[in-house]
Design an enzyme around this catalytic site. Sequence first.
Site, PDB file in Angstrom:
ATOM      1  N   ASN A   7       2.633  -7.794 -11.691  1.00  0.00           N
ATOM      2  CA  ASN A   7       3.136  -8.186 -10.212  1.00  0.00           C
ATOM      3  C   ASN A   7       2.855  -9.503  -9.767  1.00  0.00           C
ATOM      4  O   ASN A   7       3.591 -10.226  -8.952  1.00  0.00           O
ATOM      5  CB  ASN A   7       2.329  -7.383  -9.443  1.00  0.00           C
ATOM      6  CG  ASN A   7       2.465  -5.705  -9.938  1.00  0.00           C
ATOM      7  OD1 ASN A   7       3.340  -5.515 -10.479  1.00  0.00           O
ATOM      8  ND2 ASN A   7       1.383  -4.722  -9.464  1.00  0.00           N
ATOM      9  N   ASP A   8       1.632 -10.046 -10.067  1.00  0.00           N
ATOM     10  CA  ASP A   8       1.260 -11.255  -9.868  1.00  0.00           C
ATOM     11  C   ASP A   8       2.060 -12.366 -10.600  1.00  0.00           C
ATOM     12  O   ASP A   8       2.437 -13.464 -10.229  1.00  0.00           O
ATOM     13  CB  ASP A   8      -0.234 -11.688  -9.922  1.00  0.00           C
ATOM     14  CG  ASP A   8      -0.825 -11.119  -8.602  1.00  0.00           C
ATOM     15  OD1 ASP A   8      -0.357 -11.263  -7.523  1.00  0.00           O
ATOM     16  OD2 ASP A   8      -1.941 -10.425  -8.690  1.00  0.00           O
ATOM     17  N   GLU A  41      -2.260 -13.287 -15.028  1.00  0.00           N
ATOM     18  CA  GLU A  41      -1.583 -13.518 -13.969  1.00  0.00           C
ATOM     19  C   GLU A  41      -0.942 -14.585 -13.605  1.00  0.00           C
ATOM     20  O   GLU A  41      -0.030 -14.816 -12.754  1.00  0.00           O
ATOM     21  CB  GLU A  41      -2.365 -12.598 -13.038  1.00  0.00           C
ATOM     22  CG  GLU A  41      -2.801 -11.468 -13.038  1.00  0.00           C
ATOM     23  CD  GLU A  41      -3.652 -10.778 -12.249  1.00  0.00           C
ATOM     24  OE1 GLU A  41      -3.113  -9.922 -11.412  1.00  0.00           O
ATOM     25  OE2 GLU A  41      -4.804 -10.824 -11.739  1.00  0.00           O
ATOM     26  N   ARG A  59       5.483 -11.626  -3.778  1.00  0.00           N
ATOM     27  CA  ARG A  59       5.738 -10.182  -4.227  1.00  0.00           C
ATOM     28  C   ARG A  59       6.153  -9.235  -3.050  1.00  0.00           C
ATOM     29  O   ARG A  59       6.506  -8.500  -2.891  1.00  0.00           O
ATOM     30  CB  ARG A  59       4.767  -9.826  -4.992  1.00  0.00           C
ATOM     31  CG  ARG A  59       3.261  -9.534  -4.428  1.00  0.00           C
ATOM     32  CD  ARG A  59       2.304  -9.422  -5.241  1.00  0.00           C
ATOM     33  NE  ARG A  59       1.748  -8.163  -5.328  1.00  0.00           N
ATOM     34  CZ  ARG A  59       0.422  -7.803  -6.271  1.00  0.00           C
ATOM     35  NH1 ARG A  59      -0.027  -8.426  -6.949  1.00  0.00           N
ATOM     36  NH2 ARG A  59       0.138  -6.514  -5.995  1.00  0.00           N
ATOM     37  N   ARG A 101     -11.793  -3.098 -13.318  1.00  0.00           N
ATOM     38  CA  ARG A 101     -11.338  -4.420 -12.974  1.00  0.00           C
ATOM     39  C   ARG A 101     -12.370  -5.033 -11.766  1.00  0.00           C
ATOM     40  O   ARG A 101     -12.603  -4.042 -10.873  1.00  0.00           O
ATOM     41  CB  ARG A 101      -9.919  -4.454 -12.376  1.00  0.00           C
ATOM     42  CG  ARG A 101      -9.680  -5.982 -12.027  1.00  0.00           C
ATOM     43  CD  ARG A 101      -8.195  -6.259 -11.508  1.00  0.00           C
ATOM     44  NE  ARG A 101      -7.976  -5.503 -10.223  1.00  0.00           N
ATOM     45  CZ  ARG A 101      -6.723  -5.701  -9.659  1.00  0.00           C
ATOM     46  NH1 ARG A 101      -5.872  -6.025 -10.399  1.00  0.00           N
ATOM     47  NH2 ARG A 101      -6.504  -4.980  -8.604  1.00  0.00           N
ATOM     48  N   CYS A 160      -0.361  -3.894 -17.037  1.00  0.00           N
ATOM     49  CA  CYS A 160      -0.638  -2.916 -15.994  1.00  0.00           C
ATOM     50  C   CYS A 160      -0.158  -3.237 -14.732  1.00  0.00           C
ATOM     51  O   CYS A 160      -0.355  -2.680 -13.651  1.00  0.00           O
ATOM     52  CB  CYS A 160      -2.310  -2.871 -15.835  1.00  0.00           C
ATOM     53  SG  CYS A 160      -2.943  -4.403 -15.314  1.00  0.00           S
ATOM     54  N   ARG A 204      -8.777  -0.340  -9.934  1.00  0.00           N
ATOM     55  CA  ARG A 204      -8.812  -1.443  -8.846  1.00  0.00           C
ATOM     56  C   ARG A 204      -9.936  -1.117  -7.976  1.00  0.00           C
ATOM     57  O   ARG A 204      -9.942  -0.338  -7.219  1.00  0.00           O
ATOM     58  CB  ARG A 204      -7.493  -1.356  -8.129  1.00  0.00           C
ATOM     59  CG  ARG A 204      -6.339  -1.936  -8.951  1.00  0.00           C
ATOM     60  CD  ARG A 204      -5.126  -1.920  -7.682  1.00  0.00           C
ATOM     61  NE  ARG A 204      -4.040  -2.489  -8.360  1.00  0.00           N
ATOM     62  CZ  ARG A 204      -2.786  -1.906  -8.706  1.00  0.00           C
ATOM     63  NH1 ARG A 204      -2.695  -0.636  -8.799  1.00  0.00           N
ATOM     64  NH2 ARG A 204      -1.923  -2.662  -9.105  1.00  0.00           N
ATOM     65  N   HIS A 221       0.798  -1.118  -0.104  1.00  0.00           N
ATOM     66  CA  HIS A 221      -0.062   0.102  -0.116  1.00  0.00           C
ATOM     67  C   HIS A 221       0.888   1.138   0.116  1.00  0.00           C
ATOM     68  O   HIS A 221       0.569   2.111  -0.695  1.00  0.00           O
ATOM     69  CB  HIS A 221      -0.927  -0.061   1.324  1.00  0.00           C
ATOM     70  CG  HIS A 221      -1.988   0.988   1.230  1.00  0.00           C
ATOM     71  ND1 HIS A 221      -2.946   1.070   0.558  1.00  0.00           N
ATOM     72  CD2 HIS A 221      -1.934   2.261   1.939  1.00  0.00           C
ATOM     73  CE1 HIS A 221      -3.781   1.996   0.676  1.00  0.00           C
ATOM     74  NE2 HIS A 221      -3.087   2.807   1.601  1.00  0.00           N
TER      75      HIS A 221
HETATM   76  C1  PEP Z   1      -0.695  -7.132 -11.113  1.00  0.00           C
HETATM   77  O1  PEP Z   1      -0.793  -8.177 -10.581  1.00  0.00           O
HETATM   78  O2  PEP Z   1       0.212  -6.656 -11.797  1.00  0.00           O
HETATM   79  C2  PEP Z   1      -1.830  -6.134 -10.987  1.00  0.00           C
HETATM   80  C3  PEP Z   1      -1.750  -5.103 -11.742  1.00  0.00           C
HETATM   81  O3  PEP Z   1      -2.633  -6.420  -9.935  1.00  0.00           O
HETATM   82  P1  PEP Z   1      -2.674  -5.896  -8.458  1.00  0.00           P
HETATM   83  O4  PEP Z   1      -1.136  -5.272  -8.246  1.00  0.00           O
HETATM   84  O5  PEP Z   1      -3.889  -5.256  -8.108  1.00  0.00           O
HETATM   85  O6  PEP Z   1      -2.581  -7.746  -7.891  1.00  0.00           O
HETATM   86 MG    MG Z   2      -2.753  -8.741  -9.554  1.00  0.00          MG
END
Ligand code: PEP
Ligand code: MG
Length: 584
Positions: free
Chosen positions: A456-457, A433, A467, A332, A504, A296, A189
């Site tokens: 990210n995932d 993801e 992560r 999303r 993204c 989000r 966060h």
């Molecule tokens: C991701 O996983 O890259 C993503 C954009 O979603 P979040 O960071 O909200 O899991």
């Molecule tokens: Mg994600």
Amino acid sequence: MRKGIAVSPGVTIGKAYCIHDVYVDPNLTHVQPGEVNAELARFEDARRRSIADLRTLQEKVEVQVGKEAAAIFAVHETILQDMALLNKVRAFIQTEYLSAPAALAKTMDYYRTLMSRSSDEYMRERVADIRDVVERLTSFLSDALRKDSKSLDGPLIVVADELLPSQVVMLGDKPVHGIVTQAGSQTSHAAIIARSRGIPAVSGVAGILRQTKTGDCVVVDGRDGLVIINPDAETLAAYRKLEREFFDLRDKLAHNRDQPALTLDGQPLELLANINNVGDAKSAVAMGASGVGLYRTEYLYLTHTKVPDEEEQLAIYTDVIAASPSKCVTIRTLDIGGDKTSPFLGRSQHEANPFMGWRSIRVSFEHPQFFLAQVRAILRAAATRGCKVQILFPMVTNLEELRRLRAIVRRAEEQLTTERKPFGKVAFGMMLEVPAAAVMIDQLVEAVDFVSVGSNDLVQYLMAADRDNPKVSHLCQPLAPAVLRVLQSVVLACDKSQRPITLCGEMAGQPQAFVLLLGMGLRRFSMSPAFVPTIKELASLVSIPMAQTLLAKALRQKTTKQIQKLLIQELIKIAPSLEPVLMQ
Ligand code: PEP
Ligand code: MG
């Protein structure tokens, strides 16, 4: 000098503003028996002032950021009215003669222990809210603490264990130039907030609160993940120069806001923004994003005291669409679970691996009424004049899920048609993801209108490295050769089936990763709004053939370190002016 994880680029210097859990003056832990009533009255006064403070904050945040972000303060007010908690504090004052701050600290310990034993993760997570409330009460009780922050002038560097949502909002008033946290990671966060504000930040610096005191001079180097406390004159002078360069660059780049995003050889790009609320949508406009590539919606649920119903969601989505660049928004659906929990949707028993468990659409499928309400609200918001709205489903793993999702969208459309409620057509997209989905992308892509890569995932699942865990952050790297190969195959599959693809995850806003993605053929990038100006500038200095050559070179390297090194060297040659924001 301490090393942490670089989470938001740039260099800055300021005075430390340490946010401790609960501040108890060691000289004032107890009161005399004759002072008990006065202490109870002091506590009551602090409680009243905290409630008033929360209401003011709620109103202010509602205006500045939006209703959903402000809802957290209502949750905190209910804690301030909670009789069990209040009686506990009062009992510690009356029977153990503790001072009010000491009684609060002991109450906090009690709840922390109690909830950490609970098998209910939601309960465990409420500790953060209680902590937030206790901290607010303590600040009203402790003049020293309040003077502490007020007497500090000039740029502040916030030093905290992790940043709580209400602290982040309160910081809005203070000249915060940097953030350092003990916990957290690239995607926590605090990191996301820091990036959305363009503030240099370093996370995962274990023990920093013990080594720093409010008022210390702190250097934050968000490119290399370094924090320096009370540097010597020579180091300070060197960092002052870097800080000046960083601010100059930021001011200079702000001017490219109204220019189109083009590569050196004139290839147009879409630079989109990742947002959580209306406030972020406004930042997206201010930073020159061409639309919102990822809204989000889970923050809506994380900050509300009750499930937002369809009408409430419709109102919020409509506001977000109206505030977004060109009214272009990819919404999303709920991505709860993993590290984020919601009080409304129940939860599975304790999960050993929540990131691989009950999250995202896996949760939504089990709450069909609620899921349908969200889809209906999105379709209805898409009736806004002149908007372009897309719906995006997180954590898709296989084709069966896509078929179920299509059926839900169809059902929502049929219902709205029957009810004669206006709605808009929305493109249907999946987030990529899960590695299994990456392997099968040539088939899955045929079942969707567009793909958005959640790197990210994807990176954490591909590398089997959490992560948010600093211990394995050396593995959870978007520039790992394995990640690059998978991304390249996904981009090729989408191009082949002529489905638009966006990325993204955080890597879209990282210059090193951006050039490689460009070389792979990606043309749509969604990132924290603060990164848009930098990436726009970088794009204007790189041609597609240059990016392709760089990608080919990178793919010939065998290790992540070699790829990182190569890219830093090349980028400094291509875009020397961007050095202050190039992360190592
Ligand atoms: C991701 O996983 O890259 C993503 C954009 O979603 P979040 O960071 O909200 O899991
Ligand atoms: Mg994600």
